[in-house]
Design an enzyme around this catalytic site. Structure first.
Site, short mmCIF file in Angstrom:
data_model
loop_
_atom_site.label_atom_id
_atom_site.label_comp_id
_atom_site.label_asym_id
_atom_site.label_seq_id
_atom_site.Cartn_x
_atom_site.Cartn_y
_atom_site.Cartn_z
N PRO A 121 0.78 -1.25 0.00
CA PRO A 121 0.02 0.22 0.03
C PRO A 121 0.85 1.20 0.08
CG PRO A 121 -0.91 -1.53 1.47
CD PRO A 121 0.38 -2.02 1.12
N CYS A 122 0.41 2.17 -0.76
CA CYS A 122 1.31 3.40 -0.95
C CYS A 122 1.23 4.55 -0.18
CB CYS A 122 1.27 3.67 -2.47
SG CYS A 122 -0.32 4.45 -2.89
N GLN A 123 0.09 4.52 0.68
CA GLN A 123 -0.33 5.70 1.55
C GLN A 123 0.86 6.39 2.42
OE1 GLN A 123 -1.99 2.86 1.48
NE2 GLN A 123 -4.06 3.44 1.26
N TYR A 125 4.04 6.37 1.50
CA TYR A 125 5.15 6.52 0.57
C TYR A 125 4.60 8.06 -0.19
CZ TYR A 125 7.09 1.98 1.50
OH TYR A 125 7.43 0.93 2.04
N SER A 126 3.17 8.23 -0.30
CA SER A 126 2.82 9.28 -1.22
C SER A 126 2.97 10.64 -0.55
CB SER A 126 1.21 8.93 -1.36
OG SER A 126 0.58 9.11 -0.25
#
Length: 414
Positions: A121-123, A125-126
């Site tokens: 899940p990218c949250q 890193y965003s």
């Protein structure tokens, strides 16, 4: 059955998986924590299974709401549903999952795991996620270490790791550099690059960090043949029935016309497809007036209307110094949409349909097309969940291009 198989980690709704299925890869496991997403992926994999066997009648019956999902799977008990693991990967359960997959490799008769694909899940890193409180200590920052555990255990010939470009600078670059160092120590050569989905025929500008690891001796980065979607966003949407807010159906309905040639060339709509998930959200009169003004500014001046340009009676947000593009039309006259993300599940203000008369946000099917999901792709769960699954996904045309090139390389076609 082939002698090797892939492992699919953090699989989501199957956008990355789809490209490898189209290139005839087989899977020994799919792991995803979101129940609706893994159900969507399971349904899609059954579609490919039935298509391979030349028996798509039952799937078509499900598309047409003639049978339920349970009845669809009951008709095909030979389809192996044990490969779809609905769980959150953690440090505490990763070893159990690894052992379970190893047992599946043996039981199913595969000689080895050829590849691992997926992206945590990218949250964390965003850029938006990192701006939130407590995200610096979010455990999702370190899910790449779990991915590494699977690489270390199975030693596949290749892997594909996908994430947002923000991973490059997360923790001042330490996360990505640590990941690279560890996989190099495992014997992999790396191709690390931000790639744009529009270079793979996707009608969307969408940049993603793609890390490809392989054991081949080759100089330089992996080259991909670039090809672009040959139409406009209007070509992508023109065959869909126009809708007022609240109109339409999640279930089967008729197309408004024949598909434009670029839409057919992309494979997003094919002969025999059924239109699903084309139901518009409800919008209040204030939002619809804002939508019309945003569309008009683009049509007449080709510019994005700023929030501060709206009359005071249309403004509800106190913040007038940032997020001034919070209302944004998907420009119909351009070949690419702006990036579609999971926030579309919360509201549609950033994804306004280009038709001023409709004055609404995109439907689930319209969002899916922008992501290059074919009309035969069924999304399970609530409408909010469907938007989220689509926004989080790797565009299938992008994954198809990546999978095809990897297959060529592994077969010696450098």
């Amino acid at each position: 059955m082939s002698e090797t198989a892939l492992i699919d980690l953090f699989a989501g709704a199957g956008g990355l998986t789809e490209g490898f299925l189209r290139n005839d890869y087989e899977f020994v496991s799919h792991v995803e924590m979101d129940l609706n997403a893994i159900r969507t992926l399971e349904t899609r994999c059954l579609y490919h299974y039935l298509k391979r066997d030349g028996n798509s009648d039952d799937y078509s019956a499900y598309l047409m709401n003639e049978i339920s999902r349970d009845e669809l799977f009951e008709e095909h008990p030979e389809f192996n549903r044990d490969l779809y693991m609905n769980l959150e990967l953690t440090e505490g359960n990763k070893n159990c999952v690894i052992e379970h997959i190893k047992s599946k490799v043996e039981v199913l008769g595969f000689e080895s795991v050829e590849g691992i694909i997926g992206g945590p899940p990218c949250q964390a890193y965003s850029y938006a996620g990192r701006a939130r409180k407590n995200m610096a200590n979010d455990r999702r920052n370190y899910l790449y270490l779990i991915y590494l555990s699977f690489l270390k255990e199975f030693q596949p010939e290749f892997f594909v790791f996908e994430n947002v470009p923000g991973m490059i600078s997360a923790k001042e670059g330490l996360i990505l550099s640590d990941f690279q160092e560890k996989v190099i120590n495992l014997g992999y050569n790396l191709d690390v690059k931000i790639r744009d989905a529009s270079d793979f025929g996707v009608p969307q500008r969408r940049k993603r960090l793609i890390v490809i690891g392989h054991r081949l001796e080759m100089d330089g980065e992996i080259n991909f043949e670039k090809y672009r979607y040959r139409g406009t966003v209007w070509d992508l949407l023109s065959d869909l029935p126009p809708l007022e807010p609240g109109e339409g159906y999640d279930g089967p309905q008729r197309y408004a016309g024949k598909p434009a040639q670029p839409l057919k060339e992309s494979g997003i709509r094919t002969d025999g497809d059924v239109l699903l998930h084309h139901q518009a959200r409800n919008h209040n009169s204030r939002d619809r007036e804002i939508y019309r003004r945003v569309i008009e500014a683009w049509e007449s001046e080709r510019r994005r209307l700023k929030y501060t340009e709206l009359p005071p009676e249309l403004r509800t947000h106190r913040n007038t110094s940032s997020f001034l593009d919070r209302y944004k039309v998907v420009a119909g006259d351009l070949p690419f949409s702006h990036t579609l993300v999971a926030h579309i599940s919360k509201d549609g203000h950033y994804y306004i349909h280009p038709d001023r008369k409709q004055a609404r946000s995109l439907t689930v099917r319209e969002a899916a097309r922008i992501q290059s999901f074919p009309d035969s792709y069924i999304f399970e769960g609530s409408r909010t969940s469907k938007y989220q699954q689509i926004g989080n996904a790797v565009p299938p045309l992008m994954s198809e291009g990546i999978a095809r090139r990897i297959r060529e390389i592994l077969r010696g076609g450098l």
